[in-house]
Design a protein around this motif. Structure first.
Motif, PDB file in Angstrom:
ATOM      1  N   LYS A  29     -14.294 -25.132  18.760  1.00  0.00           N
ATOM      2  CA  LYS A  29     -14.421 -23.815  19.454  1.00  0.00           C
ATOM      3  C   LYS A  29     -15.106 -22.597  19.084  1.00  0.00           C
ATOM      4  O   LYS A  29     -14.550 -21.878  18.289  1.00  0.00           O
ATOM      5  CB  LYS A  29     -12.609 -23.538  19.718  1.00  0.00           C
ATOM      6  N   PRO A  30     -16.388 -23.082  19.395  1.00  0.00           N
ATOM      7  CA  PRO A  30     -17.434 -21.713  18.955  1.00  0.00           C
ATOM      8  C   PRO A  30     -17.486 -21.029  19.627  1.00  0.00           C
ATOM      9  O   PRO A  30     -17.876 -20.022  18.524  1.00  0.00           O
ATOM     10  CB  PRO A  30     -18.458 -22.505  19.213  1.00  0.00           C
ATOM     11  N   GLY A  31     -16.721 -20.309  20.413  1.00  0.00           N
ATOM     12  CA  GLY A  31     -16.171 -19.011  21.051  1.00  0.00           C
ATOM     13  C   GLY A  31     -16.048 -17.912  19.865  1.00  0.00           C
ATOM     14  O   GLY A  31     -15.379 -16.559  19.436  1.00  0.00           O
ATOM     15  N   SER A  32     -14.360 -19.300  18.954  1.00  0.00           N
ATOM     16  CA  SER A  32     -13.380 -18.410  18.234  1.00  0.00           C
ATOM     17  C   SER A  32     -14.170 -17.697  17.017  1.00  0.00           C
ATOM     18  O   SER A  32     -13.336 -17.106  16.200  1.00  0.00           O
ATOM     19  CB  SER A  32     -12.819 -19.590  17.980  1.00  0.00           C
ATOM     20  N   TYR A  33     -15.770 -17.861  16.642  1.00  0.00           N
ATOM     21  CA  TYR A  33     -16.159 -17.087  15.632  1.00  0.00           C
ATOM     22  C   TYR A  33     -17.461 -17.095  16.006  1.00  0.00           C
ATOM     23  O   TYR A  33     -18.511 -16.538  15.271  1.00  0.00           O
ATOM     24  CB  TYR A  33     -16.562 -18.613  14.222  1.00  0.00           C
ATOM     25  N   SER A  54     -19.652 -33.707  21.230  1.00  0.00           N
ATOM     26  CA  SER A  54     -19.931 -32.792  21.919  1.00  0.00           C
ATOM     27  C   SER A  54     -19.731 -31.240  21.148  1.00  0.00           C
ATOM     28  O   SER A  54     -19.879 -30.862  21.943  1.00  0.00           O
ATOM     29  CB  SER A  54     -18.296 -32.676  22.834  1.00  0.00           C
ATOM     30  N   ILE A  55     -18.687 -31.659  20.032  1.00  0.00           N
ATOM     31  CA  ILE A  55     -19.118 -30.538  19.542  1.00  0.00           C
ATOM     32  C   ILE A  55     -20.016 -30.239  18.897  1.00  0.00           C
ATOM     33  O   ILE A  55     -20.648 -29.249  18.163  1.00  0.00           O
ATOM     34  CB  ILE A  55     -18.283 -31.140  17.937  1.00  0.00           C
ATOM     35  N   ALA A  56     -20.829 -30.686  18.298  1.00  0.00           N
ATOM     36  CA  ALA A  56     -22.491 -30.800  18.090  1.00  0.00           C
ATOM     37  C   ALA A  56     -23.274 -29.710  18.885  1.00  0.00           C
ATOM     38  O   ALA A  56     -23.088 -29.099  19.346  1.00  0.00           O
ATOM     39  CB  ALA A  56     -23.537 -32.017  17.002  1.00  0.00           C
ATOM     40  N   LEU A  57     -23.137 -30.810  20.481  1.00  0.00           N
ATOM     41  CA  LEU A  57     -23.733 -29.756  21.325  1.00  0.00           C
ATOM     42  C   LEU A  57     -23.542 -28.806  21.712  1.00  0.00           C
ATOM     43  O   LEU A  57     -24.205 -27.336  21.857  1.00  0.00           O
ATOM     44  CB  LEU A  57     -23.614 -30.717  22.425  1.00  0.00           C
ATOM     45  N   SER A  58     -22.250 -28.379  22.073  1.00  0.00           N
ATOM     46  CA  SER A  58     -21.253 -26.932  22.281  1.00  0.00           C
ATOM     47  C   SER A  58     -21.841 -26.132  21.090  1.00  0.00           C
ATOM     48  O   SER A  58     -22.464 -24.713  21.455  1.00  0.00           O
ATOM     49  CB  SER A  58     -19.603 -26.403  21.753  1.00  0.00           C
ATOM     50  N   ASN A  59     -22.057 -26.080  19.666  1.00  0.00           N
ATOM     51  CA  ASN A  59     -22.530 -25.469  18.892  1.00  0.00           C
ATOM     52  C   ASN A  59     -24.091 -24.912  18.902  1.00  0.00           C
ATOM     53  O   ASN A  59     -24.512 -24.321  18.837  1.00  0.00           O
ATOM     54  CB  ASN A  59     -21.956 -25.792  17.495  1.00  0.00           C
ATOM     55  N   GLN A  67     -25.549 -25.093  22.280  1.00  0.00           N
ATOM     56  CA  GLN A  67     -25.781 -23.883  22.739  1.00  0.00           C
ATOM     57  C   GLN A  67     -25.497 -22.540  22.299  1.00  0.00           C
ATOM     58  O   GLN A  67     -25.672 -21.658  22.910  1.00  0.00           O
ATOM     59  CB  GLN A  67     -25.108 -24.823  23.701  1.00  0.00           C
ATOM     60  N   HIS A  68     -24.656 -22.768  21.561  1.00  0.00           N
ATOM     61  CA  HIS A  68     -23.547 -21.179  21.187  1.00  0.00           C
ATOM     62  C   HIS A  68     -24.613 -20.389  20.442  1.00  0.00           C
ATOM     63  O   HIS A  68     -25.801 -19.492  20.312  1.00  0.00           O
ATOM     64  CB  HIS A  68     -22.003 -21.364  20.682  1.00  0.00           C
ATOM     65  N   PHE A  69     -25.415 -21.459  19.545  1.00  0.00           N
ATOM     66  CA  PHE A  69     -25.838 -20.613  18.045  1.00  0.00           C
ATOM     67  C   PHE A  69     -27.369 -20.931  17.905  1.00  0.00           C
ATOM     68  O   PHE A  69     -28.083 -19.958  17.368  1.00  0.00           O
ATOM     69  CB  PHE A  69     -25.163 -21.020  17.257  1.00  0.00           C
ATOM     70  N   LEU A  70     -27.832 -22.197  18.054  1.00  0.00           N
ATOM     71  CA  LEU A  70     -29.428 -22.954  17.665  1.00  0.00           C
ATOM     72  C   LEU A  70     -30.253 -22.170  18.159  1.00  0.00           C
ATOM     73  O   LEU A  70     -30.458 -22.607  19.791  1.00  0.00           O
ATOM     74  CB  LEU A  70     -29.046 -24.069  17.503  1.00  0.00           C
ATOM     75  N   LYS A  71     -31.299 -21.675  17.841  1.00  0.00           N
ATOM     76  CA  LYS A  71     -32.533 -20.836  18.565  1.00  0.00           C
ATOM     77  C   LYS A  71     -33.305 -22.088  18.917  1.00  0.00           C
ATOM     78  O   LYS A  71     -33.085 -22.802  18.366  1.00  0.00           O
ATOM     79  CB  LYS A  71     -33.360 -20.319  17.362  1.00  0.00           C
TER      80      LYS A  71
END
Length: 227
Positions: A128-132, A153-158, A160-164
């Protein structure tokens, strides 16, 4: 004992015929998990045991290291901080956002964070990357070591949220945590497909390598975010 640069802020220590992976200690005089401290000239190093660290095993298996002294890193699955502490040594002028789901495990890691100001501990669910998202800034590297069935799926979601764009994902795929009944190679193939072949992935594979015999049924993966 002689020290030789392996990568930026990562070293090999040579003692006779024995060679050890090590990092320059950010907090001289302090060990983290009982590791050996070695003084070479004016520098103190911490021996990095690859059997206790997927990242160390990946480096010894010649997977590329994207870390620099100033890297911003999102570390998913920090556990008690064994590998996190070595990443802290490597990115001494950067920051490590250390995400861990277990409150008890996080409590064990907090004393490490007190001695290492570049580690920011986050008690959170990596799925749940949105939580941080209100804490973590865009990062240069995402490293993942989690024992979940939906690792890709966890890696991909993070990512998409945070990796430059141009940043790197490093992860250890644990086949037995995904499906304990399937052949590891089948699991690796399925997880890589999830990670790389979705329309919104934006990841390209740089290198993959099995981590045996150091870590059985694990696949080390390095991928780059293209945009």
């Amino acid at each position: 004992m002689k020290a030789k640069t392996f990568h930026e802020n990562i070293f090999t220590l040579q003692q006779g015929k024995k060679r050890f992976l090590a990092t320059r200690n950010l907090s001289p005089g302090l060990e983290v998990y009982g590791e050996r401290l070695v003084q070479v000239e004016q520098t103190e190093y911490r021996v990095w045991e690859p059997k206790r660290s997927k990242l160390a095993a990946m480096l010894l298996k010649k997977l590329p290291s994207p870390f620099t002294n100033t890297s911003k890193v999102l570390y998913l699955g920090s556990a008690t901080g064994t590998t996190v502490s070595h990443v802290s040594d490597i990115v001494q002028q950067g920051v490590v956002y250390a995400v861990e789901f277990s409150p008890r495990t996080m409590r064990d890691m907090l004393p490490i964070c007190e001695e290492r100001p570049n580690i920011i501990p986050l008690l959170a669910d990596a799925s749940k990357p949105g939580s941080y998202a209100n804490v973590v800034e865009p990062v240069d590297v995402v490293f993942q070591d989690v024992a979940q069935p939906d690792q890709a799926s966890i890696a991909l979601s993070n990512v998409q949220h945070f990796l430059k764009p141009g940043g790197y994902l490093l992860m250890s795929i644990k086949a037995r945590s995904v499906d304990s009944t399937a052949k590891p190679d089948t699991v690796f193939k399925q997880q890589l497909k999830t990670l790389l072949e979705q329309d919104n992935s934006k990841l390209e594979l740089v290198k993959k390598q099995k981590l045996a015999p150091l870590h059985i049924d694990h696949l080390g993966v390095v991928a780059r975010k293209t945009e």
